[in-house]
Design a protein around this motif. Structure first.
Motif, PDB file in Angstrom:
ATOM      1  N   ILE A 173       0.867  -1.186   0.064  1.00  0.00           N
ATOM      2  CA  ILE A 173       0.023  -0.059  -0.101  1.00  0.00           C
ATOM      3  C   ILE A 173       1.026   1.246  -0.147  1.00  0.00           C
ATOM      4  O   ILE A 173       2.059   1.248   0.636  1.00  0.00           O
ATOM      5  CB  ILE A 173      -0.875   0.042   1.297  1.00  0.00           C
ATOM      6  N   ARG A 174       0.510   2.143  -0.713  1.00  0.00           N
ATOM      7  CA  ARG A 174       1.348   3.646  -0.588  1.00  0.00           C
ATOM      8  C   ARG A 174       1.499   4.062   0.758  1.00  0.00           C
ATOM      9  O   ARG A 174       0.679   4.089   1.299  1.00  0.00           O
ATOM     10  CB  ARG A 174       0.656   4.569  -1.710  1.00  0.00           C
ATOM     11  N   ALA A 175       2.748   4.491   0.886  1.00  0.00           N
ATOM     12  CA  ALA A 175       3.003   5.127   2.195  1.00  0.00           C
ATOM     13  C   ALA A 175       2.806   6.445   2.161  1.00  0.00           C
ATOM     14  O   ALA A 175       3.602   7.379   1.865  1.00  0.00           O
ATOM     15  CB  ALA A 175       4.622   4.692   2.727  1.00  0.00           C
ATOM     16  N   ASP A 176       1.655   6.980   2.167  1.00  0.00           N
ATOM     17  CA  ASP A 176       1.182   8.392   2.138  1.00  0.00           C
ATOM     18  C   ASP A 176       0.500   8.966   3.476  1.00  0.00           C
ATOM     19  O   ASP A 176      -0.212  10.068   3.286  1.00  0.00           O
ATOM     20  CB  ASP A 176       0.458   8.634   1.003  1.00  0.00           C
ATOM     21  N   GLY A 177       0.345   8.183   4.582  1.00  0.00           N
ATOM     22  CA  GLY A 177      -0.406   8.797   5.605  1.00  0.00           C
ATOM     23  C   GLY A 177      -1.850   8.096   5.797  1.00  0.00           C
ATOM     24  O   GLY A 177      -2.288   7.909   6.672  1.00  0.00           O
ATOM     25  N   HIS A 178      -2.236   7.516   4.500  1.00  0.00           N
ATOM     26  CA  HIS A 178      -3.472   6.763   4.481  1.00  0.00           C
ATOM     27  C   HIS A 178      -3.426   5.271   4.569  1.00  0.00           C
ATOM     28  O   HIS A 178      -4.520   4.716   4.314  1.00  0.00           O
ATOM     29  CB  HIS A 178      -4.286   7.314   3.261  1.00  0.00           C
ATOM     30  N   CYS A 179      -2.096   4.721   4.844  1.00  0.00           N
ATOM     31  CA  CYS A 179      -2.057   3.346   4.443  1.00  0.00           C
ATOM     32  C   CYS A 179      -3.167   2.463   5.164  1.00  0.00           C
ATOM     33  O   CYS A 179      -3.481   1.496   4.526  1.00  0.00           O
ATOM     34  CB  CYS A 179      -0.507   2.873   4.855  1.00  0.00           C
TER      35      CYS A 179
END
Length: 316
Positions: A173-179
């Motif tokens: 999952i993209r590590a963008d704070g919304h994971c």
């Protein structure tokens, strides 16, 4: 001096460990700043340690050795004495010399003092030797750090072993704070689970279209509403007012954690299993079917932003 050298070696090793950690945690955007900061730290350490060595040498020297400043002052005075302002050649009149005792020297002539070689500056030599020792210590510390496995590599190896043992595979999952919310929505989609919360919630705000709202945003809003409507279950664990905490969960890219997982398990009526590097599984019960439990992978060191969640599923 032995104690100071031991202290300097320890400081060099500690600094190298700090620099290694900083560089591991740096992102593409922050790498230049981190490198500059690390160079500044190394430069400041060298300068401070050189001053400490110079101070120790100055306190411990006496007699002809003296301090570095004394030696330099003596050199300057010697040069000044050797070059009088009137340009005359420095000389001394011979003591009670006569024609009989000064053969080869004209009567009334001048006796020139033989040239004396300047003594080497011992303080400077010691400083240079100490600086070389410090460089060697720092280089040795760097080599030692290179041979130490990183926490990221250790964690990743343990996670892969845990996946294999439990027959799971990972979707990153993209590590963008919304994971966390993205991983939960991915799991629910894989299991064809209904994303309708148990409570009344505004996962779609006024003016938004259902198909235009990202699923992770809907999951965020569902968690925020559950926390807001059950303050007694969450407020004791917060370090800020409940309303401000709920706002961050709903509207920002603030990371999610244990409290948000509990809120999601409750509002969607699902069990959530969180697999960690040591192989243990943290179970968060929401009253759902155990066969349709969500599986997440939790990383503490594996990603640049810090803690991270990935989605898991059964391996084919």
């Amino acid at each position: 001096m032995d104690e100071l050298q031991a202290k300097h070696r320890k400081e060099a090793k500690d600094l190298q460990s700090r620099i290694t950690q900083k560089k591991k945690q740096a992102t593409k955007k922050t790498r230049k700043g981190v490198n500059d900061e690390c160079e500044q730290l190394e430069r400041e350490l060298k300068e401070r340690q050189a001053k400490e060595l110079a101070a120790l040498d100055g306190d411990g020297n006496s007699g002809e050795e003296g301090s570095e400043e004394d030696a330099q002052a003596a050199v300057r005075q010697s040069e000044h004495d050797a070059q009088p302002s009137d340009g005359a050649v420095p000389s001394l009149e011979g003591p009670s010399m006569s024609d009989d005792t000064t053969e080869g020297i004209p009567k009334g002539g001048l006796y020139r003092e033989p040239h004396q070689s300047r003594k080497p500056n011992r303080a400077k030599a010691r400083l240079a030797r100490r600086a070389a020792e410090q460089e060697a210590t720092i280089k040795e510390a760097k080599e030692e750090v290179k041979n130490i496995p990183s926490q990221r590599d250790i964690e990743r190896k343990k996670m892969l072993a845990a996946f294999k043992e439990r027959g799971l595979q990972e979707k990153e999952i993209r590590a963008d704070g919304h994971c966390l919310y993205s991983a939960v929505s991915d799991q629910m989609a894989q299991l064809n689970l209904d994303m309708k919360p148990k409570i009344e919630t505004k996962v779609v705000e006024d003016g938004e279209r259902e198909n235009e709202v990202p699923t992770y945003r809907k999951v965020r809003r569902a968690a925020a509403d559950w926390i807001q409507q059950h303050p007694d279950d969450f407020a004791p664990f917060l370090e800020e007012p409940l309303e401000e905490y709920v706002r961050k969960v709903r509207e920002t890219g603030e990371w999610g954690g244990q409290l948000e997982l509990l809120a999601l398990a409750k509002t969607f009526g699902l069990d959530i299993n969180v697999l960690q590097a040591q192989g243990g599984v943290e179970k968060i019960e929401g009253g759902g079917d155990a066969e349709k439990a969500l599986w997440l992978a939790y990383y503490r060191h594996g990603f640049g932003l810090g803690e991270h969640y990935n989605s898991l599923r059964k391996a084919p």
